[in-house]
Motif scaffolding. Structure first.
Motif, PDB file in Angstrom:
ATOM      1  N   GLN A  15      21.577  -6.816 -29.243  1.00  0.00           N
ATOM      2  CA  GLN A  15      20.365  -7.342 -28.603  1.00  0.00           C
ATOM      3  C   GLN A  15      20.253  -6.869 -27.150  1.00  0.00           C
ATOM      4  O   GLN A  15      19.167  -6.525 -26.688  1.00  0.00           O
ATOM      5  CB  GLN A  15      20.370  -8.870 -28.649  1.00  0.00           C
ATOM      6  CG  GLN A  15      20.150  -9.450 -30.036  1.00  0.00           C
ATOM      7  CD  GLN A  15      20.295 -10.955 -30.040  1.00  0.00           C
ATOM      8  OE1 GLN A  15      21.339 -11.507 -29.681  1.00  0.00           O
ATOM      9  NE2 GLN A  15      19.251 -11.653 -30.447  1.00  0.00           N
ATOM     10  N   VAL A  38      16.445 -11.111 -25.032  1.00  0.00           N
ATOM     11  CA  VAL A  38      17.540 -11.668 -25.835  1.00  0.00           C
ATOM     12  C   VAL A  38      17.277 -13.151 -26.114  1.00  0.00           C
ATOM     13  O   VAL A  38      17.500 -13.634 -27.229  1.00  0.00           O
ATOM     14  CB  VAL A  38      18.893 -11.490 -25.109  1.00  0.00           C
ATOM     15  CG1 VAL A  38      20.006 -12.221 -25.863  1.00  0.00           C
ATOM     16  CG2 VAL A  38      19.245 -10.005 -24.992  1.00  0.00           C
ATOM     17  N   GLY A  87      11.791 -11.032 -30.645  1.00  0.00           N
ATOM     18  CA  GLY A  87      11.916 -10.022 -29.602  1.00  0.00           C
ATOM     19  C   GLY A  87      10.568  -9.488 -29.158  1.00  0.00           C
ATOM     20  O   GLY A  87      10.326  -9.266 -27.963  1.00  0.00           O
ATOM     21  N   PHE A 134      14.871  -4.415 -33.356  1.00  0.00           N
ATOM     22  CA  PHE A 134      15.360  -5.775 -33.598  1.00  0.00           C
ATOM     23  C   PHE A 134      15.418  -6.060 -35.103  1.00  0.00           C
ATOM     24  O   PHE A 134      16.304  -6.777 -35.573  1.00  0.00           O
ATOM     25  CB  PHE A 134      14.456  -6.801 -32.913  1.00  0.00           C
ATOM     26  CG  PHE A 134      14.732  -6.990 -31.452  1.00  0.00           C
ATOM     27  CD1 PHE A 134      15.928  -7.539 -31.023  1.00  0.00           C
ATOM     28  CD2 PHE A 134      13.787  -6.628 -30.491  1.00  0.00           C
ATOM     29  CE1 PHE A 134      16.196  -7.727 -29.671  1.00  0.00           C
ATOM     30  CE2 PHE A 134      14.029  -6.802 -29.136  1.00  0.00           C
ATOM     31  CZ  PHE A 134      15.232  -7.348 -28.723  1.00  0.00           C
ATOM     32  N   SER A 182      14.393 -13.657 -28.695  1.00  0.00           N
ATOM     33  CA  SER A 182      14.858 -13.227 -30.013  1.00  0.00           C
ATOM     34  C   SER A 182      15.741 -14.291 -30.646  1.00  0.00           C
ATOM     35  O   SER A 182      15.582 -14.657 -31.821  1.00  0.00           O
ATOM     36  CB  SER A 182      15.621 -11.900 -29.875  1.00  0.00           C
ATOM     37  OG  SER A 182      16.104 -11.458 -31.119  1.00  0.00           O
TER      38      SER A 182
END
Length: 381
Positions: free
Chosen positions: A137, A200, A290, A108, A203
């Motif tokens: 992602q 996702v 993440g 990430f 994040s």
């Protein structure tokens, strides 16, 4: 590394016995990461300034943020480096989940670094296109979810393999309901898309929250501090049994990298507090967001993450509500309307006249409240 090299020396001197204790290694992982962040901070800031890696401020953002134009960004690099070094020094090298966590942090982080770099190169706030960013992602999240699923007995059954399942007494696909410990929903293979969405989502939620000096860093301290406690008790058979929570043997070792992250955040906050000398950028927000989602999956606290990351949820919902509400009146009446003065939510309060430091401090207070509520659910049956 210390555990690997120094603990065997216990046969010569009992003082080396201390390296087997997770609490000792976790504390010094935090101290190591904090010191690396603190002492390397000025050098990294000077390097970023020399390379002209300055922040591009959104033109449609608050006018008070125009003064932040050019402030060094990509400070997440400093945090990631300190976490990786500290974790490698203090972790048990046989821990599968620690390696998965480090992979998530770096993967990430690489995506966020690319986004930050393109923003600097283009000299505006547009980095990687939304499609490519989302695709990246999703790919990373798919790999991570699959890596976790491989440890479950369900995966062994499908492949018709025999062997020990090291995750714990429960399946990875089980979703536990906070405050209803006897209730769990088994998603089976549907856990994979669920995990991808979760990773996702967290994040992006952290990325949206990173808009004020020190805001995200302080909230991460509370969130990772909470997960450090959960990881330790989940990996300790006595505490897990006493609290009636899932026992996950490898969870306690996760306390080491979690505390390393906590230490790096505290060290980074020294330079990220108002007025910020450096921003973490997408390099930091995407990576640590993440990892938050990944920890929720590893520790079987996917739904509890909604409480732990309550401020992140509020920030994300404010953007979703703003976009949807604006589009509906525009389509029906030809003119968009807003629920908030500006989204995400922290900008709304700035527009109401709150000082940036007041917004940050009050959101930190909310973050601490959510963390305490989350921890209280460990005992509520």
């Amino acid at each position: 590394m210390f555990n690997w090299f120094l603990y065997p020396l216990v046969e010569y001197d009992s003082v080396f016995n201390i390296f087997q204790y997770i609490t000792f290694r976790a504390i010094y992982a935090a101290v190591t990461a904090l010191l690396i962040s603190y002492f390397a901070g000025p050098h990294i800031i000077r390097l970023l300034t020399r390379m002209k890696f300055g922040q591009s401020v959104r033109e449609d953002g608050p006018s008070t943020h125009l003064s932040k134009q050019g402030t060094p960004t990509m400070g997440g690099l400093l945090m990631i480096i300190s976490v990786v070094i500290s974790t490698l020094l203090w972790q048990n090298f046989t821990s599968y989940y620690t390696w998965v966590l480090l992979f998530a942090l770096l993967a990430f982080g690489a995506l966020g670094f690319t986004d930050d770099y393109l923003k600097i190169k283009k000299r505006n706030s547009d980095g990687v296109s939304a499609r490519i960013k989302s695709g990246g992602q999703i790919i990373i999240s798919t790999i991570l979810t699959f890596l976790l699923f491989m440890r479950s007995s369900e995966f062994y059954k499908v492949l018709k393999l025999d062997g020990p399942v090291e995750f714990g007494v429960q399946e990875i696909s089980l979703i536990y309901i906070p405050m209803l410990k006897s209730l769990a929903v088994d998603l089976g293979w549907f856990y994979i898309p669920f995990g991808i969405i979760l990773l996702v989502g967290t994040s992006n939620a952290a990325n949206l929250t990173d808009g004020l000096d020190g805001l995200l860093t302080g909230l991460l301290i509370w969130a990772f501090g909470t997960f450090a406690i959960i990881a330790y008790v989940s990996g300790h058979s006595f505490f897990a049994s006493y609290l009636h929570i899932p026992y996950i043997p490898e969870a306690s070792e996760l306390t080491v990298p979690i505390m390393a992250i906590l230490g790096s955040c505290i060290g980074f906050l020294w330079y990220n507090s108002h007025p910020a000398e450096v921003f973490m950028g997408d390099t930091g927000s995407l990576s640590f967001g993440g990892v938050l989602g990944l920890l929720a999956m590893m520790l079987k606290r996917e739904l509890l993450l909604i409480i732990i990351g309550g401020v992140f949820v509020m920030e994300t919902l404010s953007v979703i509500i703003q976009v949807l509400y604006f589009r509906y009146p525009k389509k029906k009446y030809g003119e968009g309307r807003r629920v908030f003065l500006m989204a995400p939510l922290h900008h709304h309060y700035e527009q109401k006249g709150w000082a940036e430091t007041k917004v940050v401090t009050r959101f930190w207070i909310l973050g601490s409240l959510f963390s305490l509520i989350a921890l209280s659910t460990l005992k509520i049956n």
